[in-house]
Motif scaffolding. Structure first.
Motif, PDB file in Angstrom:
ATOM      1  N   GLN A   1       7.740   3.660  -6.951  1.00 18.95           N
ATOM      2  CA  GLN A   1       7.853   3.198  -5.572  1.00 18.95           C
ATOM      3  C   GLN A   1       9.213   3.599  -5.040  1.00 18.95           C
ATOM      4  OE1 GLN A   1       6.986  -0.983  -5.514  1.00 18.95           O
ATOM      5  NE2 GLN A   1       4.792  -0.640  -5.598  1.00 18.95           N
TER       6      GLN A   1
ATOM      7  N   THR B   1      -1.533   5.606  -0.452  1.00 21.58           N
ATOM      8  CA  THR B   1      -1.262   5.700  -1.881  1.00 21.58           C
ATOM      9  C   THR B   1      -1.887   6.979  -2.424  1.00 21.58           C
ATOM     10  OG1 THR B   1      -3.246   4.527  -2.587  1.00 21.58           O
ATOM     11  CG2 THR B   1      -1.298   3.178  -2.089  1.00 21.58           C
TER      12      THR B   1
ATOM     13  N   PHE C   1       3.861  13.460  -1.598  1.00 25.43           N
ATOM     14  CA  PHE C   1       3.987  12.122  -1.027  1.00 25.43           C
ATOM     15  C   PHE C   1       5.470  11.792  -0.924  1.00 25.43           C
ATOM     16  CE2 PHE C   1      -0.125  12.425  -2.865  1.00 25.43           C
ATOM     17  CZ  PHE C   1      -0.950  11.640  -2.090  1.00 25.43           C
TER      18      PHE C   1
ATOM     19  N   GLU D   1       9.695  10.192  -4.321  1.00 27.75           N
ATOM     20  CA  GLU D   1       8.733  11.232  -3.967  1.00 27.75           C
ATOM     21  C   GLU D   1       7.926  11.598  -5.206  1.00 27.75           C
ATOM     22  OE1 GLU D   1      10.523  14.574  -2.009  1.00 27.75           O
ATOM     23  OE2 GLU D   1      11.637  13.284  -0.644  1.00 27.75           O
TER      24      GLU D   1
ATOM     25  N   LYS E   1       5.864   6.726   1.307  1.00 23.47           N
ATOM     26  CA  LYS E   1       4.402   6.854   1.167  1.00 23.47           C
ATOM     27  C   LYS E   1       3.667   6.665   2.493  1.00 23.47           C
ATOM     28  CE  LYS E   1       4.860   7.208  -3.363  1.00 23.47           C
ATOM     29  NZ  LYS E   1       6.292   7.307  -3.573  1.00 23.47           N
TER      30      LYS E   1
ATOM     31  N   VAL F   1       2.455  12.394   4.006  1.00 25.57           N
ATOM     32  CA  VAL F   1       1.996  13.276   2.936  1.00 25.57           C
ATOM     33  C   VAL F   1       1.954  14.685   3.509  1.00 25.57           C
ATOM     34  CG1 VAL F   1       0.094  13.823   1.363  1.00 25.57           C
ATOM     35  CG2 VAL F   1       0.530  11.443   1.993  1.00 25.57           C
TER      36      VAL F   1
END
Length: 131
Positions: A57, A2, A78, A60, A82, A85
């Motif tokens: 969610q 996250t 991100f 990007e 997810k 990265v």
């Protein structure tokens, strides 16, 4: 991964989303392009919450990150799931001492990897192209 977990881990290593111009971040717009926004440093937690929101969610997002001591930074991107990265050193990029046209990738890796491995990074790929 996250945004919150990554940003907080890197913050313990001297990196911060607060860069010389404030807090810069991007979210997908209606055309699925990243739209960059600049916010005041006082709104950092709100920015992180926005990037981590249910609305984002599957989209990007990106946020700039800066190391004030080294006076360099870049963009954390991100990807939609997810699970990946990327980092692009775009803010006062550190040049390699032997080859000025190349990025000092070892410095960035040494500075960031300990924090990222501490939160479960499984691997990385580093690539540089001469300017």
């Amino acid at each position: 991964m996250t945004v919150s977990v990554v940003v907080h881990a890197l913050s313990a290593s001297g990196w911060s989303p607060v860069e010389p111009l404030g807090v810069s971040y991007a979210v997908e717009d209606e055309d699925d392009d990243l739209e960059w926004v600049r916010a005041h440093p006082d709104s950092l937690e709100q920015v992180i919450a926005t990037l981590a929101s249910r609305e984002r969610q599957g989209q990007e997002v990106a946020i700039s990150i800066y190391n004030a001591e080294a006076q360099t930074g870049g963009i954390l991107h991100f990807f939609a799931k997810k699970t990946e990265v990327s980092f692009s050193p775009r803010i006062d990029r550190r040049s390699h001492p032997v080859a000025e046209e190349m990025t000092d990738l070892p410095w960035y890796l040494n500075s960031m990897l300990p924090a990222l491995f501490g939160i479960g990074l499984l691997g990385y790929q580093a690539q540089d192209m001469a300017d």
